[in-house]
Design a protein around this motif. Structure first.
Motif, PDB file in Angstrom:
ATOM      1  N   GLN A   1       7.317   3.140  -3.211  1.00  0.00           N
ATOM      2  CA  GLN A   1       5.999   2.636  -3.581  1.00  0.00           C
ATOM      3  C   GLN A   1       5.350   1.831  -2.451  1.00  0.00           C
ATOM      4  O   GLN A   1       6.026   1.294  -1.573  1.00  0.00           O
ATOM      5  CB  GLN A   1       6.104   1.744  -4.817  1.00  0.00           C
ATOM      6  CG  GLN A   1       6.598   2.464  -6.061  1.00  0.00           C
ATOM      7  CD  GLN A   1       6.482   1.617  -7.298  1.00  0.00           C
ATOM      8  OE1 GLN A   1       5.951   2.029  -8.307  1.00  0.00           O
ATOM      9  NE2 GLN A   1       7.003   0.392  -7.237  1.00  0.00           N
TER      10      GLN A   1
ATOM     11  N   HIS B   1      -2.031  -1.344  -2.654  1.00  0.00           N
ATOM     12  CA  HIS B   1      -3.428  -1.065  -2.341  1.00  0.00           C
ATOM     13  C   HIS B   1      -3.667  -1.260  -0.843  1.00  0.00           C
ATOM     14  O   HIS B   1      -3.170  -2.214  -0.236  1.00  0.00           O
ATOM     15  CB  HIS B   1      -4.286  -2.034  -3.154  1.00  0.00           C
ATOM     16  CG  HIS B   1      -5.744  -2.022  -2.858  1.00  0.00           C
ATOM     17  ND1 HIS B   1      -6.524  -0.895  -2.961  1.00  0.00           N
ATOM     18  CD2 HIS B   1      -6.586  -3.039  -2.478  1.00  0.00           C
ATOM     19  CE1 HIS B   1      -7.781  -1.197  -2.671  1.00  0.00           C
ATOM     20  NE2 HIS B   1      -7.841  -2.482  -2.365  1.00  0.00           N
TER      21      HIS B   1
ATOM     22  N   ALA C   1      -0.848   5.984   2.864  1.00  0.00           N
ATOM     23  CA  ALA C   1      -0.097   7.012   2.141  1.00  0.00           C
ATOM     24  C   ALA C   1       0.513   7.904   3.222  1.00  0.00           C
ATOM     25  O   ALA C   1      -0.220   8.549   3.979  1.00  0.00           O
ATOM     26  CB  ALA C   1      -1.014   7.815   1.233  1.00  0.00           C
TER      27      ALA C   1
ATOM     28  N   ASN D   1      -1.138   6.185  -7.854  1.00  0.00           N
ATOM     29  CA  ASN D   1      -1.338   7.466  -7.179  1.00  0.00           C
ATOM     30  C   ASN D   1       0.030   8.036  -6.839  1.00  0.00           C
ATOM     31  O   ASN D   1       0.733   7.525  -5.970  1.00  0.00           O
ATOM     32  CB  ASN D   1      -2.187   7.323  -5.917  1.00  0.00           C
ATOM     33  CG  ASN D   1      -2.793   8.657  -5.502  1.00  0.00           C
ATOM     34  OD1 ASN D   1      -2.198   9.713  -5.709  1.00  0.00           O
ATOM     35  ND2 ASN D   1      -3.968   8.616  -4.900  1.00  0.00           N
TER      36      ASN D   1
ATOM     37  N   GLY E   1       1.466   4.933  -4.643  1.00  0.00           N
ATOM     38  CA  GLY E   1       0.465   3.870  -4.625  1.00  0.00           C
ATOM     39  C   GLY E   1       0.355   3.204  -5.991  1.00  0.00           C
ATOM     40  O   GLY E   1       0.210   3.889  -7.004  1.00  0.00           O
TER      41      GLY E   1
ATOM     42  N   LEU F   1      -7.781   1.605  -6.659  1.00  0.00           N
ATOM     43  CA  LEU F   1      -6.635   1.713  -5.748  1.00  0.00           C
ATOM     44  C   LEU F   1      -7.049   2.619  -4.597  1.00  0.00           C
ATOM     45  O   LEU F   1      -7.434   3.763  -4.815  1.00  0.00           O
ATOM     46  CB  LEU F   1      -5.439   2.307  -6.493  1.00  0.00           C
ATOM     47  CG  LEU F   1      -4.228   2.735  -5.656  1.00  0.00           C
ATOM     48  CD1 LEU F   1      -3.571   1.536  -4.991  1.00  0.00           C
ATOM     49  CD2 LEU F   1      -3.223   3.487  -6.537  1.00  0.00           C
TER      50      LEU F   1
ATOM     51  N   ASN G   1      -5.956   4.204  -0.772  1.00  0.00           N
ATOM     52  CA  ASN G   1      -4.953   4.438   0.274  1.00  0.00           C
ATOM     53  C   ASN G   1      -5.477   5.504   1.229  1.00  0.00           C
ATOM     54  O   ASN G   1      -6.083   6.484   0.801  1.00  0.00           O
ATOM     55  CB  ASN G   1      -3.623   4.903  -0.318  1.00  0.00           C
ATOM     56  CG  ASN G   1      -3.025   3.903  -1.283  1.00  0.00           C
ATOM     57  OD1 ASN G   1      -3.148   4.046  -2.499  1.00  0.00           O
ATOM     58  ND2 ASN G   1      -2.401   2.860  -0.762  1.00  0.00           N
TER      59      ASN G   1
END
Length: 296
Positions: A107, A110, A114, A156, A181, A274, A276
Motif C-alpha cells: 500500500q 495519497h 503508483a 485504488n 492506494g 485519492l 496517485n
C-alpha cells in the motif's frame, strides 16, 4: 472528521485529524493519544470527540500522506462486484463474492507514486471504496454488519494484469509494492449517514473512466461482512476493499491501460480525492541511485 496517517517532519509515522486544511498530530510525534489510526480504533477513540488542545499542527499541504491504515492485520479485496465490471470481464452469474488478499506493505498513501513494475506492460487502475473494521468480527449476521464498521476511505487497487491473469489466483498481480492506494482520509461511518448514496468516480488525466453509486454493489456491504467473517475473524483496523465498477483500463480501449506520468484520481462522495501518479519502477530506481550518489 477526516483522519489522516502521515509522516512527521522527523520521519516518525503518526496520525491525526485534518480540519480546514490543518492537521492536528495526535500520534507519537504529537499528542500521543495512540500509536496509529489502527490503535485509535482499537482503543475506541476513533470517531469520538477528541481533545485537540496542545496537539502540534501542520498544514495538510505539507504532510507526507501514508495509507489511511498503515498496519492492518488483513486486507480482504472483493473482485468483480459491480454488474458493469462483471459484464465487461465476462464474469456474470457470481453466486458468492470473489475474494483475494492484498498485503499491507503493497500500500501507499495519497500523492505517492503508483509504481508500474518493470516486468509488466499491462498496468491498470481500479477505483474502489474501502471499509475499515471497528471491532472483532466473526460470523457477523447481516443485520449487525453496520455496527462493525469504523469508517470508509477511497482505494485504488492498481493491478498488474499480466501477472494477475497468468494463473487462476490473482494474488501476484495485486501485491507489487506501491500498488495499493489508500486515502487520503479515513472518515468515520457515523459522519457519513447512508454510504450507499455515495458515488465513486475514477479519472485518468482528468477523463472519467469509472462512475457508479455504491448502491450498485452486487454483493452489498452487509453481505460482504457476513461472508468474509464466515471464514476468517476480522479485528479492528482490518480492511475490506469492496470492488470496482466497470470501465477498468483493460477493457476501456487500446489506450485504456496506464503508463508513466498518468494521473489517476478516485473520488467518492464525502471521502475526498485519492490521487496517485504512475511512475515506472526503473525511473524511481534511477532517481534513488542518483540521490544516493550525490550524497555519498
Amino acid at each position: 472528521m477526516q483522519y489522516v496517517s502521515f509522516k512527521a517532519a522527523d520521519g516518525t509515522e503518526t496520525w491525526g485529524v485534518s480540519i480546514d486544511g490543518t492537521v492536528h498530530d495526535l500520534g507519537p510525534s504529537g499528542k500521543n493519544l495512540a500509536a496509529t489510526t489502527r490503535d485509535a480504533i482499537e482503543k475506541g477513540i476513533f470517531g469520538t470527540q477528541l481533545d485537540l488542545s496542545g496537539a502540534p499542527t501542520i498544514a495538510e499541504a505539507d504532510i507526507d500522506f501514508l495509507p489511511s491504515v498503515t498496519n492492518p492485520g488483513k486486507i480482504i479485496c472483493i473482485g468483480v462486484n459491480y454488474l458493469a465490471h462483471q459484464e465487461e470481464s465476462g464474469k456474470t452469474g457470481q453466486t458468492a463474492p470473489t475474494v483475494f488478499t492484498r498485503f499491507a506493505d503493497s500500500q501507499m498513501g495519497h500523492l505517492a507514486p503508483a509504481v508500474k513494475p518493470t516486468t509488466t506492460t499491462k498496468f491498470d487502475y481500479e477505483g474502489e471504496m474501502a471499509l475499515v473494521i471497528s471491532k472483532e468480527a466473526f460470523h457477523v449476521e447481516k443485520e449487525d454488519a453496520w455496527d462493525h464498521i469504523a469508517g470508509y476511505a477511497c482505494y485504488n487497487d492498481f493491478s498488474v494484469r499480466d501477472w494477475q491473469k497468468a494463473a487462476s489466483q490473482w494474488i501476484p498481480g495485486k501485491n507489487f509494492p506501491g500498488t495499493g492506494g489508500f486515502g487520503p482520509y479515513l472518515v468515520p461511518a457515523a459522519d457519513l449517514g447512508d454510504i450507499t448514496t455515495a458515488v465513486l468516480e475514477t479519472r485518468v488525466n482528468g477523463e472519467v473512466r469509472q462512475q457508479a453509486p455504491v448502491a450498485n454493489l452486487v454483493f452489498d456491504i452487509p453481505t460482504l461482512i457476513n461472508y468474509v467473517t464466515g471464514f476468517t475473524k476480522l479485528n479492528p483496523g482490518d480492511v475490506i476493499v469492496t470492488g470496482t465498477p466497470g470501465g477498468v483500463g483493460l477493457f476501456y480501449g487500446p489506450d485504456g491501460l496506464i503508463n508513466h506520468g498518468d494521473v489517476v484520481e478516485v473520488e467518492i462522495t464525502g471521502l475526498g480525492i485519492l490521487r496517485n501518479t504512475v511512475a515506472d519502477e526503473a525511473s524511481l530506481l534511477a532517481g534513488a541511485q542518483a540521490t544516493a550518489g550525490a550524497s555519498a
